[in-house]
Design a protein around this motif. Sequence first.
Motif, PDB file in Angstrom:
ATOM      1  N   UNK A  88       0.355  -1.112   0.170  1.00 20.91           N
ATOM      2  CA  UNK A  88      -0.261  -0.317  -0.070  1.00 20.91           C
ATOM      3  C   UNK A  88       0.694   1.198   0.231  1.00 20.91           C
ATOM      4  N   UNK A  89       1.853   1.201   0.203  1.00 24.69           N
ATOM      5  CA  UNK A  89       2.990   2.439  -0.184  1.00 24.69           C
ATOM      6  C   UNK A  89       3.604   2.517  -1.192  1.00 24.69           C
ATOM      7  N   UNK A  90       2.720   1.760  -2.326  1.00 24.18           N
ATOM      8  CA  UNK A  90       2.995   1.801  -3.366  1.00 24.18           C
ATOM      9  C   UNK A  90       2.674   2.824  -4.706  1.00 24.18           C
ATOM     10  N   UNK A  91       3.472   4.146  -4.831  1.00 28.24           N
ATOM     11  CA  UNK A  91       2.302   5.296  -5.175  1.00 28.24           C
ATOM     12  C   UNK A  91       3.817   6.058  -5.599  1.00 28.24           C
ATOM     13  N   UNK A  92       3.417   7.363  -6.727  1.00 22.30           N
ATOM     14  CA  UNK A  92       4.645   7.870  -7.153  1.00 22.30           C
ATOM     15  C   UNK A  92       4.631   9.739  -6.077  1.00 22.30           C
ATOM     16  N   UNK A  93       5.895   9.676  -5.593  1.00 20.45           N
ATOM     17  CA  UNK A  93       6.176  10.322  -4.431  1.00 20.45           C
ATOM     18  C   UNK A  93       7.078  11.724  -4.600  1.00 20.45           C
ATOM     19  N   UNK A  94       6.310  12.578  -4.294  1.00 17.07           N
ATOM     20  CA  UNK A  94       6.404  13.769  -4.614  1.00 17.07           C
ATOM     21  C   UNK A  94       7.089  15.042  -3.206  1.00 17.07           C
ATOM     22  N   UNK A  95       8.315  15.559  -4.032  1.00 15.26           N
ATOM     23  CA  UNK A  95       8.752  16.913  -2.434  1.00 15.26           C
ATOM     24  C   UNK A  95       8.513  17.846  -3.191  1.00 15.26           C
ATOM     25  N   UNK A  96       8.305  18.599  -1.792  1.00 20.37           N
ATOM     26  CA  UNK A  96       8.003  20.551  -2.185  1.00 20.37           C
ATOM     27  C   UNK A  96       8.865  20.652  -1.227  1.00 20.37           C
ATOM     28  N   UNK A  97       8.789  21.769  -1.323  1.00 20.98           N
ATOM     29  CA  UNK A  97       9.671  23.072  -0.685  1.00 20.98           C
ATOM     30  C   UNK A  97       9.179  24.360  -0.634  1.00 20.98           C
ATOM     31  N   UNK A  98       8.554  24.623   0.638  1.00 27.31           N
ATOM     32  CA  UNK A  98       8.243  26.135   0.557  1.00 27.31           C
ATOM     33  C   UNK A  98       8.707  27.065   0.965  1.00 27.31           C
ATOM     34  N   UNK A  99       8.774  28.345   0.577  1.00 25.35           N
ATOM     35  CA  UNK A  99       9.620  29.370   0.655  1.00 25.35           C
ATOM     36  C   UNK A  99       9.320  30.757   0.136  1.00 25.35           C
ATOM     37  N   UNK A 100       8.836  31.692   1.206  1.00 21.92           N
ATOM     38  CA  UNK A 100       8.579  33.245   0.951  1.00 21.92           C
ATOM     39  C   UNK A 100       6.604  32.614   0.067  1.00 21.92           C
ATOM     40  N   UNK A 101       6.121  31.955   0.957  1.00 20.30           N
ATOM     41  CA  UNK A 101       5.039  31.737   0.809  1.00 20.30           C
ATOM     42  C   UNK A 101       4.569  30.837  -0.611  1.00 20.30           C
ATOM     43  N   UNK A 102       5.215  30.144  -1.205  1.00 25.21           N
ATOM     44  CA  UNK A 102       5.282  29.485  -2.487  1.00 25.21           C
ATOM     45  C   UNK A 102       5.263  28.499  -2.368  1.00 25.21           C
ATOM     46  N   UNK A 103       4.805  27.200  -2.774  1.00 33.41           N
ATOM     47  CA  UNK A 103       5.368  25.738  -2.316  1.00 33.41           C
ATOM     48  C   UNK A 103       5.703  25.240  -4.004  1.00 33.41           C
ATOM     49  N   UNK A 104       6.800  24.396  -3.948  1.00 33.52           N
ATOM     50  CA  UNK A 104       7.318  23.806  -5.392  1.00 33.52           C
ATOM     51  C   UNK A 104       7.202  22.418  -4.710  1.00 33.52           C
ATOM     52  N   UNK A 105       7.608  22.360  -6.111  1.00 32.19           N
ATOM     53  CA  UNK A 105       6.849  21.080  -6.157  1.00 32.19           C
ATOM     54  C   UNK A 105       8.403  19.706  -7.379  1.00 32.19           C
ATOM     55  N   UNK A 106       8.449  18.892  -6.547  1.00 28.88           N
ATOM     56  CA  UNK A 106       9.170  17.535  -7.826  1.00 28.88           C
ATOM     57  C   UNK A 106       8.474  17.117  -8.610  1.00 28.88           C
ATOM     58  N   UNK A 107       9.306  16.416  -9.694  1.00 26.95           N
ATOM     59  CA  UNK A 107       8.685  15.477 -10.902  1.00 26.95           C
ATOM     60  C   UNK A 107       8.187  14.856 -10.592  1.00 26.95           C
ATOM     61  N   UNK A 108       8.067  13.987  -9.670  1.00 31.88           N
ATOM     62  CA  UNK A 108       8.411  13.063  -8.824  1.00 31.88           C
ATOM     63  C   UNK A 108       9.099  11.974  -9.376  1.00 31.88           C
ATOM     64  N   UNK A 109       8.942  10.876  -7.943  1.00 29.59           N
ATOM     65  CA  UNK A 109       9.435   9.719  -8.339  1.00 29.59           C
ATOM     66  C   UNK A 109       8.641   8.348  -7.877  1.00 29.59           C
ATOM     67  N   UNK A 110       8.436   7.221  -9.117  1.00 32.15           N
ATOM     68  CA  UNK A 110       7.733   5.891  -8.616  1.00 32.15           C
ATOM     69  C   UNK A 110       8.310   4.971  -7.188  1.00 32.15           C
ATOM     70  N   UNK A 111       7.129   4.556  -6.837  1.00 36.06           N
ATOM     71  CA  UNK A 111       7.762   3.754  -5.860  1.00 36.06           C
ATOM     72  C   UNK A 111       7.204   2.989  -5.763  1.00 36.06           C
ATOM     73  N   UNK A 112       7.376   0.982  -5.888  1.00 37.13           N
ATOM     74  CA  UNK A 112       6.708  -0.194  -6.137  1.00 37.13           C
ATOM     75  C   UNK A 112       6.851  -1.050  -5.000  1.00 37.13           C
ATOM     76  N   UNK A 113       6.157  -1.256  -4.211  1.00 34.55           N
ATOM     77  CA  UNK A 113       6.379  -2.514  -3.339  1.00 34.55           C
ATOM     78  C   UNK A 113       5.387  -3.440  -3.749  1.00 34.55           C
ATOM     79  N   UNK A 114       6.223  -4.907  -4.477  1.00 38.42           N
ATOM     80  CA  UNK A 114       5.179  -5.703  -4.825  1.00 38.42           C
ATOM     81  C   UNK A 114       6.307  -6.485  -4.870  1.00 38.42           C
TER      82      UNK A 114
END
Length: 115
Positions: A88-114
Amino acid sequence: QVQLVESGGGLVQPGGSLRLSCAASGRIDRINLMGWYRQAPGKEREPVAAIATRATPAYANSVKDRFTISRDNGKNTATLQMNSLKPEDTAVYYCFADQDGSRYWGQGTQVTVSS
Protein backbone atom coordinates in the motif's frame (compact mmCIF):
# COMPACT_ATOMS: atom_id res chain seq x y z
CA GLN A 1 11.97 29.83 -8.81
CA VAL A 2 13.07 26.76 -6.91
CA GLN A 3 13.67 23.50 -8.73
CA LEU A 4 13.40 20.15 -6.99
CA VAL A 5 14.82 16.89 -8.27
CA GLU A 6 13.95 13.57 -6.66
CA SER A 7 15.85 10.32 -6.90
CA GLY A 8 15.85 6.89 -5.33
CA GLY A 9 12.54 5.34 -6.33
CA GLY A 10 12.19 1.84 -7.68
CA LEU A 11 10.82 -1.64 -7.15
CA VAL A 12 11.21 -3.34 -3.79
CA GLN A 13 9.72 -6.41 -2.14
CA PRO A 14 7.39 -6.10 0.85
CA GLY A 15 9.41 -5.57 3.99
CA GLY A 16 12.24 -3.95 2.08
CA SER A 17 13.67 -0.45 2.22
CA LEU A 18 14.21 2.47 -0.11
CA ARG A 19 15.72 5.90 0.34
CA LEU A 20 14.38 8.89 -1.55
CA SER A 21 16.39 12.06 -1.98
CA CYS A 22 15.30 15.55 -2.96
CA ALA A 23 17.70 18.27 -4.01
CA ALA A 24 16.64 21.91 -4.27
CA SER A 25 18.33 24.41 -6.56
CA GLY A 26 17.65 27.76 -8.15
CA ARG A 27 16.69 30.97 -6.34
CA ILE A 28 16.89 29.66 -2.82
CA ASP A 29 16.56 32.18 -0.03
CA ARG A 30 15.25 30.34 2.99
CA ILE A 31 13.24 27.16 2.56
CA ASN A 32 10.88 26.89 5.50
CA LEU A 33 9.44 23.44 5.00
CA MET A 34 10.44 20.42 2.96
CA GLY A 35 8.68 17.13 2.69
CA TRP A 36 6.97 14.47 0.67
CA TYR A 37 3.53 13.70 -0.66
CA ARG A 38 2.49 10.58 -2.52
CA GLN A 39 -0.23 9.68 -4.99
CA ALA A 40 -1.38 6.15 -5.66
CA PRO A 41 -3.36 5.25 -8.81
CA GLY A 42 -6.95 6.43 -8.53
CA LYS A 43 -6.32 8.25 -5.26
CA GLU A 44 -5.71 11.82 -4.22
CA ARG A 45 -2.26 13.10 -3.37
CA GLU A 46 -1.65 12.72 0.35
CA PRO A 47 1.00 14.05 2.73
CA VAL A 48 3.64 11.61 3.92
CA ALA A 49 6.21 13.52 5.96
CA ALA A 50 7.53 17.03 6.41
CA ILE A 51 10.29 18.78 8.28
CA ALA A 52 10.67 22.48 9.03
CA THR A 53 13.91 24.25 9.81
CA ARG A 54 15.08 23.19 13.27
CA ALA A 55 11.76 21.49 14.04
CA THR A 56 10.46 18.04 14.84
CA PRO A 57 9.39 16.10 11.75
CA ALA A 58 5.75 15.27 11.14
CA TYR A 59 4.48 12.01 9.66
CA ALA A 60 1.26 10.57 8.36
CA ASN A 61 -0.08 7.91 10.71
CA SER A 62 0.24 5.31 7.96
CA VAL A 63 4.03 5.71 7.79
CA LYS A 64 4.91 6.63 11.36
CA ASP A 65 7.61 4.40 12.86
CA ARG A 66 8.54 3.12 9.37
CA PHE A 67 9.63 6.26 7.52
CA THR A 68 12.19 8.83 8.61
CA ILE A 69 12.65 12.24 7.06
CA SER A 70 15.83 14.22 7.43
CA ARG A 71 17.14 17.46 6.02
CA ASP A 72 20.46 19.09 5.32
CA ASN A 73 19.80 22.82 5.40
CA GLY A 74 23.27 23.67 4.18
CA LYS A 75 22.87 21.54 1.06
CA ASN A 76 19.13 22.19 0.61
CA THR A 77 18.38 18.49 0.46
CA ALA A 78 15.85 16.23 2.10
CA THR A 79 15.89 12.47 2.46
CA LEU A 80 13.07 10.03 3.15
CA GLN A 81 14.22 6.69 4.51
CA MET A 82 11.45 4.14 4.03
CA ASN A 83 11.62 0.84 5.90
CA SER A 84 9.25 -2.09 6.29
CA LEU A 85 7.60 -1.14 3.02
CA LYS A 86 4.13 -2.44 2.27
CA PRO A 87 2.27 -2.87 -1.04
CA GLU A 88 0.00 0.00 0.00
CA ASP A 89 3.03 2.30 -0.03
CA THR A 90 3.11 1.95 -3.81
CA ALA A 91 2.71 5.42 -5.29
CA VAL A 92 4.45 8.28 -7.02
CA TYR A 93 6.30 10.25 -4.36
CA TYR A 94 6.61 14.01 -4.77
CA CYS A 95 9.04 16.23 -2.93
CA PHE A 96 7.92 19.75 -2.04
CA ALA A 97 9.54 22.86 -0.60
CA ASP A 98 7.94 26.00 0.81
CA GLN A 99 9.65 29.35 0.44
CA ASP A 100 8.26 32.88 0.73
CA GLY A 101 4.67 31.69 0.66
CA SER A 102 5.08 29.52 -2.45
CA ARG A 103 5.15 25.76 -2.68
CA TYR A 104 7.40 24.09 -5.23
CA TRP A 105 7.13 20.51 -6.42
CA GLY A 106 9.44 17.92 -7.86
CA GLN A 107 8.55 15.79 -10.85
CA GLY A 108 7.86 12.69 -8.76
CA THR A 109 9.51 9.32 -8.43
CA GLN A 110 7.77 5.95 -8.61
CA VAL A 111 7.91 3.59 -5.66
CA THR A 112 6.51 0.11 -6.24
CA VAL A 113 6.28 -2.45 -3.45
CA SER A 114 5.53 -5.88 -4.84
CA SER A 115 6.69 -9.47 -4.65
